[in-house]
Design an enzyme around this catalytic site. Structure first.
Site, PDB file in Angstrom:
ATOM      1  N   THR A 125       5.257   8.549  -3.560  1.00  0.00           N
ATOM      2  CA  THR A 125       4.373   8.044  -4.605  1.00  0.00           C
ATOM      3  C   THR A 125       4.486   8.872  -5.886  1.00  0.00           C
ATOM      4  O   THR A 125       4.804  10.076  -5.826  1.00  0.00           O
ATOM      5  CB  THR A 125       2.913   8.079  -4.100  1.00  0.00           C
ATOM      6  OG1 THR A 125       2.031   7.812  -5.190  1.00  0.00           O
ATOM      7  CG2 THR A 125       2.542   9.436  -3.506  1.00  0.00           C
ATOM      8  N   GLU A 127       2.077   9.914  -7.369  1.00  0.00           N
ATOM      9  CA  GLU A 127       0.949  10.854  -7.378  1.00  0.00           C
ATOM     10  C   GLU A 127       1.384  12.285  -7.063  1.00  0.00           C
ATOM     11  O   GLU A 127       0.625  13.228  -7.311  1.00  0.00           O
ATOM     12  CB  GLU A 127      -0.139  10.401  -6.401  1.00  0.00           C
ATOM     13  CG  GLU A 127      -0.704   9.055  -6.791  1.00  0.00           C
ATOM     14  CD  GLU A 127      -2.048   8.724  -6.179  1.00  0.00           C
ATOM     15  OE1 GLU A 127      -2.723   9.624  -5.667  1.00  0.00           O
ATOM     16  OE2 GLU A 127      -2.410   7.541  -6.226  1.00  0.00           O
ATOM     17  N   TYR A 153      -4.634  13.461  -0.465  1.00  0.00           N
ATOM     18  CA  TYR A 153      -3.614  12.425  -0.242  1.00  0.00           C
ATOM     19  C   TYR A 153      -2.290  12.807  -0.896  1.00  0.00           C
ATOM     20  O   TYR A 153      -1.242  12.860  -0.239  1.00  0.00           O
ATOM     21  CB  TYR A 153      -4.095  11.065  -0.776  1.00  0.00           C
ATOM     22  CG  TYR A 153      -2.969  10.065  -0.956  1.00  0.00           C
ATOM     23  CD1 TYR A 153      -2.321   9.506   0.141  1.00  0.00           C
ATOM     24  CD2 TYR A 153      -2.513   9.695  -2.227  1.00  0.00           C
ATOM     25  CE1 TYR A 153      -1.276   8.601  -0.018  1.00  0.00           C
ATOM     26  CE2 TYR A 153      -1.468   8.798  -2.396  1.00  0.00           C
ATOM     27  CZ  TYR A 153      -0.849   8.254  -1.291  1.00  0.00           C
ATOM     28  OH  TYR A 153       0.201   7.374  -1.445  1.00  0.00           O
ATOM     29  N   LYS A 157       1.462  13.775   0.730  1.00  0.00           N
ATOM     30  CA  LYS A 157       2.697  13.046   0.426  1.00  0.00           C
ATOM     31  C   LYS A 157       3.752  14.000  -0.160  1.00  0.00           C
ATOM     32  O   LYS A 157       4.942  13.882   0.135  1.00  0.00           O
ATOM     33  CB  LYS A 157       2.420  11.911  -0.564  1.00  0.00           C
ATOM     34  CG  LYS A 157       1.569  10.773  -0.026  1.00  0.00           C
ATOM     35  CD  LYS A 157       2.218   9.967   1.087  1.00  0.00           C
ATOM     36  CE  LYS A 157       3.361   9.098   0.631  1.00  0.00           C
ATOM     37  NZ  LYS A 157       3.887   8.249   1.742  1.00  0.00           N
TER      38      LYS A 157
HETATM   39  P1  NAD Z   1      -1.501   0.715   3.668  1.00  0.00           P
HETATM   40  O1  NAD Z   1      -2.635   1.664   3.854  1.00  0.00           O
HETATM   41  O2  NAD Z   1      -1.788  -0.684   3.219  1.00  0.00           O
HETATM   42  O3  NAD Z   1      -0.659   0.610   5.022  1.00  0.00           O
HETATM   43  C1  NAD Z   1      -0.354   1.712   5.804  1.00  0.00           C
HETATM   44  C2  NAD Z   1       0.165   1.206   7.157  1.00  0.00           C
HETATM   45  O4  NAD Z   1       0.540   2.355   7.935  1.00  0.00           O
HETATM   46  C3  NAD Z   1      -0.884   0.455   7.981  1.00  0.00           C
HETATM   47  O5  NAD Z   1      -0.313  -0.696   8.551  1.00  0.00           O
HETATM   48  C4  NAD Z   1      -1.289   1.446   9.065  1.00  0.00           C
HETATM   49  O6  NAD Z   1      -1.694   0.828  10.278  1.00  0.00           O
HETATM   50  C5  NAD Z   1       0.000   2.225   9.238  1.00  0.00           C
HETATM   51  N1  NAD Z   1      -0.230   3.568   9.780  1.00  0.00           N
HETATM   52  C6  NAD Z   1      -1.130   4.490   9.345  1.00  0.00           C
HETATM   53  N2  NAD Z   1      -1.074   5.589  10.112  1.00  0.00           N
HETATM   54  C7  NAD Z   1      -0.105   5.370  11.044  1.00  0.00           C
HETATM   55  C8  NAD Z   1       0.432   6.135  12.106  1.00  0.00           C
HETATM   56  N3  NAD Z   1      -0.033   7.362  12.381  1.00  0.00           N
HETATM   57  N4  NAD Z   1       1.421   5.612  12.845  1.00  0.00           N
HETATM   58  C9  NAD Z   1       1.904   4.361  12.584  1.00  0.00           C
HETATM   59  N5  NAD Z   1       1.420   3.589  11.606  1.00  0.00           N
HETATM   60  C10 NAD Z   1       0.432   4.074  10.841  1.00  0.00           C
HETATM   61  O7  NAD Z   1      -0.517   1.440   2.657  1.00  0.00           O
HETATM   62  P2  NAD Z   1       0.423   0.832   1.501  1.00  0.00           P
HETATM   63  O8  NAD Z   1      -0.375   0.706   0.253  1.00  0.00           O
HETATM   64  O9  NAD Z   1       1.184  -0.319   2.042  1.00  0.00           O
HETATM   65  O10 NAD Z   1       1.413   2.055   1.286  1.00  0.00           O
HETATM   66  C11 NAD Z   1       2.594   2.186   2.071  1.00  0.00           C
HETATM   67  C12 NAD Z   1       3.325   3.435   1.662  1.00  0.00           C
HETATM   68  O11 NAD Z   1       3.639   3.389   0.269  1.00  0.00           O
HETATM   69  C13 NAD Z   1       2.516   4.719   1.853  1.00  0.00           C
HETATM   70  O12 NAD Z   1       3.382   5.705   2.337  1.00  0.00           O
HETATM   71  C14 NAD Z   1       2.013   5.053   0.461  1.00  0.00           C
HETATM   72  O13 NAD Z   1       1.847   6.443   0.314  1.00  0.00           O
HETATM   73  C15 NAD Z   1       3.146   4.535  -0.398  1.00  0.00           C
HETATM   74  N6  NAD Z   1       2.795   4.103  -1.758  1.00  0.00           N
HETATM   75  C16 NAD Z   1       1.803   3.191  -1.969  1.00  0.00           C
HETATM   76  C17 NAD Z   1       1.545   2.726  -3.252  1.00  0.00           C
HETATM   77  C18 NAD Z   1       0.473   1.706  -3.526  1.00  0.00           C
HETATM   78  O14 NAD Z   1       0.208   1.406  -4.699  1.00  0.00           O
HETATM   79  N7  NAD Z   1      -0.153   1.109  -2.528  1.00  0.00           N
HETATM   80  C19 NAD Z   1       2.283   3.233  -4.332  1.00  0.00           C
HETATM   81  C20 NAD Z   1       3.289   4.186  -4.079  1.00  0.00           C
HETATM   82  C21 NAD Z   1       3.549   4.589  -2.793  1.00  0.00           C
HETATM   83  O1  TDX Z   2     -13.767   1.170  -6.745  1.00  0.00           O
HETATM   84  C1  TDX Z   2     -12.862   1.665  -7.438  1.00  0.00           C
HETATM   85  N1  TDX Z   2     -13.094   1.880  -8.762  1.00  0.00           N
HETATM   86  C2  TDX Z   2     -12.193   2.441  -9.605  1.00  0.00           C
HETATM   87  O2  TDX Z   2     -12.453   2.625 -10.802  1.00  0.00           O
HETATM   88  C3  TDX Z   2     -11.570   2.034  -6.912  1.00  0.00           C
HETATM   89  C4  TDX Z   2     -11.251   1.815  -5.464  1.00  0.00           C
HETATM   90  C5  TDX Z   2     -10.657   2.597  -7.767  1.00  0.00           C
HETATM   91  N2  TDX Z   2     -10.954   2.834  -9.072  1.00  0.00           N
HETATM   92  C6  TDX Z   2      -9.941   3.456  -9.952  1.00  0.00           C
HETATM   93  C7  TDX Z   2      -9.340   4.736  -9.407  1.00  0.00           C
HETATM   94  C8  TDX Z   2      -7.938   4.709  -9.987  1.00  0.00           C
HETATM   95  O3  TDX Z   2      -7.938   5.260 -11.289  1.00  0.00           O
HETATM   96  O4  TDX Z   2      -8.850   2.546 -10.061  1.00  0.00           O
HETATM   97  C9  TDX Z   2      -7.597   3.228 -10.073  1.00  0.00           C
HETATM   98  C10 TDX Z   2      -6.753   2.711  -8.922  1.00  0.00           C
HETATM   99  O5  TDX Z   2      -7.376   3.157  -7.727  1.00  0.00           O
HETATM  100  P1  TDX Z   2      -6.748   2.876  -6.278  1.00  0.00           P
HETATM  101  O6  TDX Z   2      -6.529   1.411  -6.140  1.00  0.00           O
HETATM  102  O7  TDX Z   2      -7.582   3.590  -5.276  1.00  0.00           O
HETATM  103  O8  TDX Z   2      -5.294   3.529  -6.427  1.00  0.00           O
HETATM  104  P2  TDX Z   2      -4.803   5.015  -6.779  1.00  0.00           P
HETATM  105  O9  TDX Z   2      -5.824   6.022  -6.470  1.00  0.00           O
HETATM  106  O10 TDX Z   2      -4.250   4.984  -8.178  1.00  0.00           O
HETATM  107  O11 TDX Z   2      -3.604   5.171  -5.710  1.00  0.00           O
HETATM  108  C11 TDX Z   2      -2.705   4.073  -5.421  1.00  0.00           C
HETATM  109  O12 TDX Z   2      -1.483   4.233  -6.089  1.00  0.00           O
HETATM  110  C12 TDX Z   2      -0.633   5.261  -5.643  1.00  0.00           C
HETATM  111  C13 TDX Z   2      -2.470   3.922  -3.926  1.00  0.00           C
HETATM  112  O13 TDX Z   2      -3.699   3.755  -3.257  1.00  0.00           O
HETATM  113  C14 TDX Z   2      -1.703   5.104  -3.385  1.00  0.00           C
HETATM  114  O14 TDX Z   2      -1.415   4.883  -2.004  1.00  0.00           O
HETATM  115  C15 TDX Z   2      -0.401   5.214  -4.153  1.00  0.00           C
HETATM  116  O15 TDX Z   2       0.302   6.348  -3.739  1.00  0.00           O
END
Ligand code: NAD
Ligand code: TDX
Length: 339
Positions: A125, A127, A153, A157
């Protein structure tokens, strides 16, 4: 090719599985997922009958289960999405994040060492780079930006990223890492900003914006992230880190207003609430490296992607209604009960 996708019942992993099954008609995809609160079996319903797909419920920290799966499947490629992914939850319970995100990554990579693979890919990420100031739009994260994390978090990572690079240097494991900005799109878990706002707005519930809503995120449509990972696992250079981003910086408050507009809901639903502890101000990715080396660029414009996403939540009420009616209610009450 046989590809193991960990965390494939979550948001990005599931989108990646759908993308890969369509794009490579001769690949087998195995999803390994623990089905934590964030993993949904129903998300994978459309591919469960596909003979090229297999689902295995297991924890990436469970060495025996992981090794058994590698013994059976001998994967060529492993893409590790499995993680605890929500910053707010990491502030409440850091140790769970350390276990899954660090120990889990090491366990999967040990299996890769033991059985041999062509590529291990770590989904990381933006982050890990910490945050950027709001008043310096000229500054962006490059792959050379030092790691400087803010939350449990992002620290977990970042630790995993360092381990991945250490496994490359020490054991010669053919690894790649991608560091992507905020994703949005179908199957995004309701705790995250965009789905939370869509779902609350649909039921005329308050829209909780942290602080003054001026924090900036660089939003990327999830399919564009999947395409970037596809390019990296096939054409990326082992041992390298690739940034992925949308070049689409938006203040949270503006994202929330766009969602209100898309649903015809009034801005009076917006509530400014207590800020997140350690809240990162701004993320912005410089994706020049993946563009120049692999020809990747973000294809979906935010205005189109957000319309598609809102429509998806309108068309798939059952998916998210099931989630928010379960244990999620306790989380919601704890986080937002007083607004
Ligand atoms: P998510 O929380 O939607 O999904 C995570 C999945 O991992 C779930 O299906 C959960 O059951 C599984 N999981 C959790 N712990 C586990 C374990 N111990 N063993 C096996 N499975 C397990 O997450 P996401 O938003 O799809 O993110 C996926 C990846 O991408 C993460 O590594 C996150 O750090 C990274 N990422 C997310 C974003 C974002 O904006 N969502 C951005 C950049 C990177
Ligand atoms: O209720 C809310 N109100 C609010 O203002 C929530 C849930 C979030 N926020 C703000 C916090 C952040 O500035 O919105 C922004 C986005 O928040 P999230 O959706 O929680 O994402 P963020 O914290 O930016 O992290 C996401 O992007 C990077 C993913 O959850 C991570 O898994 C990824 O690595």
């Amino acid at each position: 090719m046989t590809v193991i996708v960990t965390g494939g019942a979550g948001f990005i992993g599931s989108n990646f599985i759908f993308y890969m099954l369509k794009r490579y008609p001769d690949y087998r995809i195995i999803c390994l997922d623990k089905l934590t609160y964030a993993g949904n079996f129903s998300t994978l319903a459309s591919v469960m009958d596909n003979p090229r797909f297999r689902f295995v419920r297991a924890d990436i920290c469970d060495r025996k289960a992981v090794y058994n799966l590698f013994e059976e499947e001998h994967p060529d490629i492993v893409v590790n999405f499995a993680a605890e992914s929500h910053v707010d939850r990491s502030i409440e319970n850091p140790c769970l994040f350390l276990k899954t995100n660090i120990i889990g990554t090491a366990t999967i990579m040990d299996a890769c060492r033991e059985y041999g693979i062509i590529r291990y890919h770590q989904v990381s990420t933006d982050e890990v780079y910490g945050d950027l100031p709001l008043d310096r739009p000229d500054l962006l994260f490059t792959e050379e930006t030092p790691i400087r994390t803010s939350s449990p978090y992002s620290s977990s990572k970042a630790a995993a990223d360092l381990l991945v690079l250490a496994y490359h240097r020490t054991y010669g494991l053919p690894v790649t890492i991608s560091r992507c900005s905020n994703n949005y799109g179908p199957y995004h878990f309701p705790e995250k900003l965009i789905p939370l706002m869509i779902i609350n707005a649909l039921s005329d519930k308050p829209l909780p914006v942290y602080g003054e809503g001026i924090n900036v995120r660089d939003w990327l449509y999830v399919e564009d992230h999947c395409k970037a990972i596809d390019l990296i696992i096939h054409k990326g250079r082992a041992g390298e880190v690739y940034n992925i981003g949308g070049r689409n910086e938006m203040r949270n408050i503006d994202v929330v207003k766009m969602i209100c507009d898309a649903l015809g809901k009034p801005y009076t639903l917006i509530r400014f609430v207590t800020d997140r502890k350690g809240h990162d101000l701004r993320y912005a990715i410089d994706a020049t490296k993946i563009h120049n080396e692999l020809g990747w660029f973000p294809e979906t414009k935010f205005a189109d992607g957000i319309k598609k996403t809102v429509q998806w939540y309108l068309d798939n009420r059952e998916w998210w209604e099931t989630i928010i009616s379960g244990e999620y209610q306790n989380y919601y009450e704890k986080m937002y009960g007083n607004i």
